[in-house]
Design a protein around this motif. Structure first.
Motif, PDB file in Angstrom:
ATOM      1  N   LEU A  30     -19.611  16.473 -39.558  1.00 61.57           N
ATOM      2  CA  LEU A  30     -19.754  16.734 -40.998  1.00 61.57           C
ATOM      3  C   LEU A  30     -19.461  15.484 -41.831  1.00 61.57           C
ATOM      4  O   LEU A  30     -19.855  15.406 -42.992  1.00 61.57           O
ATOM      5  CB  LEU A  30     -18.818  17.865 -41.443  1.00 61.57           C
ATOM      6  N   ALA A  31     -18.753  14.543 -41.228  1.00 60.73           N
ATOM      7  CA  ALA A  31     -18.391  13.321 -41.963  1.00 60.73           C
ATOM      8  C   ALA A  31     -19.318  12.157 -41.634  1.00 60.73           C
ATOM      9  O   ALA A  31     -19.159  11.070 -42.198  1.00 60.73           O
ATOM     10  CB  ALA A  31     -16.953  12.932 -41.633  1.00 60.73           C
ATOM     11  N   PHE A 108      -9.040  13.646 -41.568  1.00 61.99           N
ATOM     12  CA  PHE A 108      -8.852  14.760 -42.516  1.00 61.99           C
ATOM     13  C   PHE A 108     -10.134  15.602 -42.500  1.00 61.99           C
ATOM     14  O   PHE A 108     -11.160  15.191 -43.039  1.00 61.99           O
ATOM     15  CB  PHE A 108      -8.590  14.204 -43.924  1.00 61.99           C
ATOM     16  N   TYR A 109     -10.078  16.750 -41.846  1.00 69.31           N
ATOM     17  CA  TYR A 109     -11.307  17.517 -41.587  1.00 69.31           C
ATOM     18  C   TYR A 109     -11.070  19.008 -41.758  1.00 69.31           C
ATOM     19  O   TYR A 109     -10.112  19.551 -41.195  1.00 69.31           O
ATOM     20  CB  TYR A 109     -11.771  17.287 -40.145  1.00 69.31           C
ATOM     21  N   LEU A 110     -11.981  19.665 -42.474  1.00 72.19           N
ATOM     22  CA  LEU A 110     -11.933  21.120 -42.605  1.00 72.19           C
ATOM     23  C   LEU A 110     -13.248  21.719 -42.132  1.00 72.19           C
ATOM     24  O   LEU A 110     -14.325  21.130 -42.332  1.00 72.19           O
ATOM     25  CB  LEU A 110     -11.714  21.525 -44.072  1.00 72.19           C
ATOM     26  N   HIS A 115     -14.663  24.595 -47.081  1.00 67.80           N
ATOM     27  CA  HIS A 115     -14.872  23.565 -48.100  1.00 67.80           C
ATOM     28  C   HIS A 115     -14.930  24.216 -49.481  1.00 67.80           C
ATOM     29  O   HIS A 115     -15.412  25.330 -49.646  1.00 67.80           O
ATOM     30  CB  HIS A 115     -16.185  22.805 -47.853  1.00 67.80           C
ATOM     31  N   HIS A 116     -14.462  23.463 -50.452  1.00 65.07           N
ATOM     32  CA  HIS A 116     -14.508  23.874 -51.864  1.00 65.07           C
ATOM     33  C   HIS A 116     -13.780  25.208 -52.103  1.00 65.07           C
ATOM     34  O   HIS A 116     -14.171  25.984 -52.967  1.00 65.07           O
ATOM     35  CB  HIS A 116     -15.968  23.957 -52.339  1.00 65.07           C
ATOM     36  N   ALA A 120      -8.401  22.381 -48.738  1.00 66.90           N
ATOM     37  CA  ALA A 120      -8.200  20.948 -48.472  1.00 66.90           C
ATOM     38  C   ALA A 120      -7.070  20.395 -49.345  1.00 66.90           C
ATOM     39  O   ALA A 120      -6.290  19.547 -48.902  1.00 66.90           O
ATOM     40  CB  ALA A 120      -9.504  20.194 -48.718  1.00 66.90           C
ATOM     41  N   ASN A 147     -20.193   9.310 -47.662  1.00 65.67           N
ATOM     42  CA  ASN A 147     -19.494  10.595 -47.733  1.00 65.67           C
ATOM     43  C   ASN A 147     -18.985  10.836 -49.160  1.00 65.67           C
ATOM     44  O   ASN A 147     -17.788  10.802 -49.445  1.00 65.67           O
ATOM     45  CB  ASN A 147     -18.343  10.611 -46.725  1.00 65.67           C
ATOM     46  N   THR A 148     -19.951  11.103 -50.053  1.00 65.71           N
ATOM     47  CA  THR A 148     -19.605  11.198 -51.482  1.00 65.71           C
ATOM     48  C   THR A 148     -18.668  12.375 -51.755  1.00 65.71           C
ATOM     49  O   THR A 148     -17.828  12.300 -52.649  1.00 65.71           O
ATOM     50  CB  THR A 148     -20.869  11.328 -52.342  1.00 65.71           C
ATOM     51  N   ARG A 149     -18.810  13.436 -50.970  1.00 64.98           N
ATOM     52  CA  ARG A 149     -17.928  14.601 -51.172  1.00 64.98           C
ATOM     53  C   ARG A 149     -16.478  14.227 -50.861  1.00 64.98           C
ATOM     54  O   ARG A 149     -15.563  14.516 -51.650  1.00 64.98           O
ATOM     55  CB  ARG A 149     -18.377  15.739 -50.252  1.00 64.98           C
ATOM     56  N   ARG A 152     -15.061  11.837 -53.471  1.00 60.89           N
ATOM     57  CA  ARG A 152     -14.698  12.561 -54.701  1.00 60.89           C
ATOM     58  C   ARG A 152     -13.379  13.312 -54.500  1.00 60.89           C
ATOM     59  O   ARG A 152     -12.505  13.315 -55.371  1.00 60.89           O
ATOM     60  CB  ARG A 152     -15.820  13.532 -55.070  1.00 60.89           C
ATOM     61  N   PHE A 153     -13.246  13.943 -53.335  1.00 59.86           N
ATOM     62  CA  PHE A 153     -12.019  14.681 -53.035  1.00 59.86           C
ATOM     63  C   PHE A 153     -10.817  13.737 -53.035  1.00 59.86           C
ATOM     64  O   PHE A 153      -9.786  14.018 -53.664  1.00 59.86           O
ATOM     65  CB  PHE A 153     -12.169  15.376 -51.674  1.00 59.86           C
ATOM     66  N   TYR A 154     -10.935  12.594 -52.350  1.00 58.28           N
ATOM     67  CA  TYR A 154      -9.804  11.668 -52.278  1.00 58.28           C
ATOM     68  C   TYR A 154      -9.461  11.105 -53.664  1.00 58.28           C
ATOM     69  O   TYR A 154      -8.287  10.937 -53.997  1.00 58.28           O
ATOM     70  CB  TYR A 154     -10.119  10.515 -51.314  1.00 58.28           C
ATOM     71  N   LYS A 156      -9.827  12.627 -56.449  1.00 62.34           N
ATOM     72  CA  LYS A 156      -9.102  13.680 -57.192  1.00 62.34           C
ATOM     73  C   LYS A 156      -7.627  13.696 -56.802  1.00 62.34           C
ATOM     74  O   LYS A 156      -6.794  14.185 -57.545  1.00 62.34           O
ATOM     75  CB  LYS A 156      -9.682  15.069 -56.870  1.00 62.34           C
TER      76      LYS A 156
HETATM   77  C1  LIG Z   1     -13.663  16.034 -47.283  1.00 60.09           C
HETATM   78  C2  LIG Z   1     -13.143  17.456 -47.368  1.00 60.09           C
HETATM   79  C3  LIG Z   1     -11.807  17.574 -46.693  1.00 60.09           C
HETATM   80  C4  LIG Z   1     -12.965  17.782 -48.861  1.00 60.09           C
HETATM   81  O1  LIG Z   1     -12.635  19.138 -48.981  1.00 60.09           O
HETATM   82  P1  LIG Z   1     -13.454  20.066 -50.009  1.00 60.09           P
HETATM   83  O2  LIG Z   1     -12.836  21.404 -50.011  1.00 60.09           O
HETATM   84  O3  LIG Z   1     -14.897  19.949 -49.669  1.00 60.09           O
HETATM   85  O4  LIG Z   1     -13.130  19.262 -51.367  1.00 60.09           O
HETATM   86  P2  LIG Z   1     -13.231  19.741 -52.871  1.00 60.09           P
HETATM   87  O5  LIG Z   1     -14.247  20.817 -53.038  1.00 60.09           O
HETATM   88  O6  LIG Z   1     -11.846  19.968 -53.389  1.00 60.09           O
HETATM   89  O7  LIG Z   1     -13.728  18.384 -53.550  1.00 60.09           O
HETATM   90  C5  LIG Z   1     -14.971  17.823 -53.232  1.00 60.09           C
HETATM   91  C6  LIG Z   1     -15.691  17.424 -54.502  1.00 60.09           C
HETATM   92  O8  LIG Z   1     -16.957  16.875 -54.124  1.00 60.09           O
HETATM   93  C7  LIG Z   1     -17.990  17.618 -54.764  1.00 60.09           C
HETATM   94  N1  LIG Z   1     -19.097  17.635 -53.818  1.00 60.09           N
HETATM   95  C8  LIG Z   1     -19.407  18.552 -52.891  1.00 60.09           C
HETATM   96  N2  LIG Z   1     -20.516  18.171 -52.218  1.00 60.09           N
HETATM   97  C9  LIG Z   1     -20.884  16.995 -52.754  1.00 60.09           C
HETATM   98  C10 LIG Z   1     -21.940  16.086 -52.513  1.00 60.09           C
HETATM   99  N3  LIG Z   1     -22.843  16.332 -51.564  1.00 60.09           N
HETATM  100  N4  LIG Z   1     -22.011  14.969 -53.254  1.00 60.09           N
HETATM  101  C11 LIG Z   1     -21.085  14.695 -54.200  1.00 60.09           C
HETATM  102  N5  LIG Z   1     -20.044  15.517 -54.493  1.00 60.09           N
HETATM  103  C12 LIG Z   1     -19.959  16.646 -53.767  1.00 60.09           C
HETATM  104  C13 LIG Z   1     -17.418  18.982 -55.030  1.00 60.09           C
HETATM  105  O9  LIG Z   1     -18.086  19.639 -56.084  1.00 60.09           O
HETATM  106  C14 LIG Z   1     -15.985  18.600 -55.409  1.00 60.09           C
HETATM  107  O10 LIG Z   1     -15.913  18.089 -56.713  1.00 60.09           O
HETATM  108  P3  LIG Z   1     -15.330  19.014 -57.925  1.00 60.09           P
HETATM  109  O11 LIG Z   1     -13.954  19.468 -57.511  1.00 60.09           O
HETATM  110  O12 LIG Z   1     -15.315  18.076 -59.084  1.00 60.09           O
HETATM  111  O13 LIG Z   1     -16.307  20.150 -58.054  1.00 60.09           O
HETATM  112  C15 LIG Z   1     -14.134  18.470 -46.726  1.00 60.09           C
HETATM  113  O14 LIG Z   1     -15.339  18.483 -47.465  1.00 60.09           O
HETATM  114  C16 LIG Z   1     -14.422  18.163 -45.283  1.00 60.09           C
HETATM  115  O15 LIG Z   1     -13.659  18.510 -44.389  1.00 60.09           O
HETATM  116  N6  LIG Z   1     -15.588  17.493 -45.033  1.00 60.09           N
HETATM  117  C17 LIG Z   1     -16.037  17.217 -43.663  1.00 60.09           C
HETATM  118  C18 LIG Z   1     -15.156  16.202 -42.973  1.00 60.09           C
HETATM  119  C19 LIG Z   1     -14.999  14.935 -43.786  1.00 60.09           C
HETATM  120  O16 LIG Z   1     -15.926  14.428 -44.385  1.00 60.09           O
HETATM  121  N7  LIG Z   1     -13.753  14.415 -43.755  1.00 60.09           N
HETATM  122  C20 LIG Z   1     -13.429  13.172 -44.388  1.00 60.09           C
HETATM  123  C21 LIG Z   1     -13.453  12.097 -43.371  1.00 60.09           C
HETATM  124  S1  LIG Z   1     -12.938  10.534 -44.072  1.00 60.09           S
END
Ligand SMILES: CC(C)(COP(=O)(O)OP(=O)(O)OC[C@H]1O[C@@H](n2cnc3c(N)ncnc32)[C@H](O)[C@@H]1OP(=O)(O)O)[C@@H](O)C(=O)NCCC(=O)NCCS
Length: 183
Positions: A30-31, A108-110, A115-116, A120, A147-149, A152-154, A156
């Protein structure tokens, strides 16, 4: 019921490792950016995220391995993270990060279903609280620039960009951002 009531974060134990390795194999892809071949992802998982690899991490006193579980039925493992208190050993990062003991958020993986959901943030809160109890001033991590998601999470959760590095998955090089925060 608040998010904090729905999930609980704990240290991993030996008996958690089979389920942890399965979770890690499910979530590592997923990452990954889309240009990494499935066979290279599988090889990376086999080498770095097997039950045996996690047993090695668990036995390493510099590493801290966390699990996140849902506490409502069905009770299940939904995420994990690993942090590490150590000096940087990657030559690429000598210019980016200071010398001495640092706190690295290394994994850091969920699961996608969590997600969302706020889950996390609960895991991150536990880790940042642990970091604050250590005598390391700087917390850092590497994340794929794709990994824009996660970025963005980090952000925040207080991390800001400090540099870049190249991260290798098999023959494929990936551009990572280095994100940091200070106490
Ligand atoms: C990274 C991870 C832990 C974050 O947890 P999460 O519950 O998804 O995070 P959140 O929803 O709190 O925050 C993600 C933000 O990105 C946004 N987002 C979601 N998909 C997105 C995308 N494709 N592009 C940009 N932003 C995106 C969400 O809307 C949210 O922003 P918001 O709170 O302003 O709405 C989780 O997505 C995950 O486990 N991902 C797969 C593994 C991974 O990538 N791990 C990191 C390795 S370094």
């Amino acid at each position: 019921m608040t998010d904090a009531d729905r999930y609980t974060a704990n240290w991993a134990r030996r008996e958690d490792l089979p389920a942890l390795a399965q979770l890690a194999a499910r979530t590592f892809p997923l990452a990954c950016p889309p240009h990494i071949a499935a066979k290279d992802i599988a090889e990376f998982v086999a080498q770095n995220l097997s039950e045996q690899a996690f047993a090695t991490y668990l036995a390493d006193p510099t590493r801290h391995l966390w699990l996140l579980r849902s506490v409502t039925e069905p009770i299940r493992l939904v995420g994990y993270a690993m942090s590490r208190t150590a000096p940087v050993d990657d030559p690429q990062l000598q210019e980016v990060l200071p010398q001495g003991q640092l706190y690295e958020l290394n994994k850091f993986y969920l699961d996608a279903a969590a997600h969302h959901s706020g889950a996390a943030a609960i895991l991150m809160k536990h880790i940042l609280e642990h970091w604050r109890t250590t005598d390391t001033d700087l917390c850092w991590l590497g994340v794929s620039q794709f990994n824009t998601r996660a970025i963005r999470f980090y952000r925040k959760h207080g991390f800001t960009p400090s540099g870049t590095r190249v991260f290798q998955v098999g023959p494929t090089t990936n551009d990572d951002f280095i994100l940091t925060q200070h106490k």
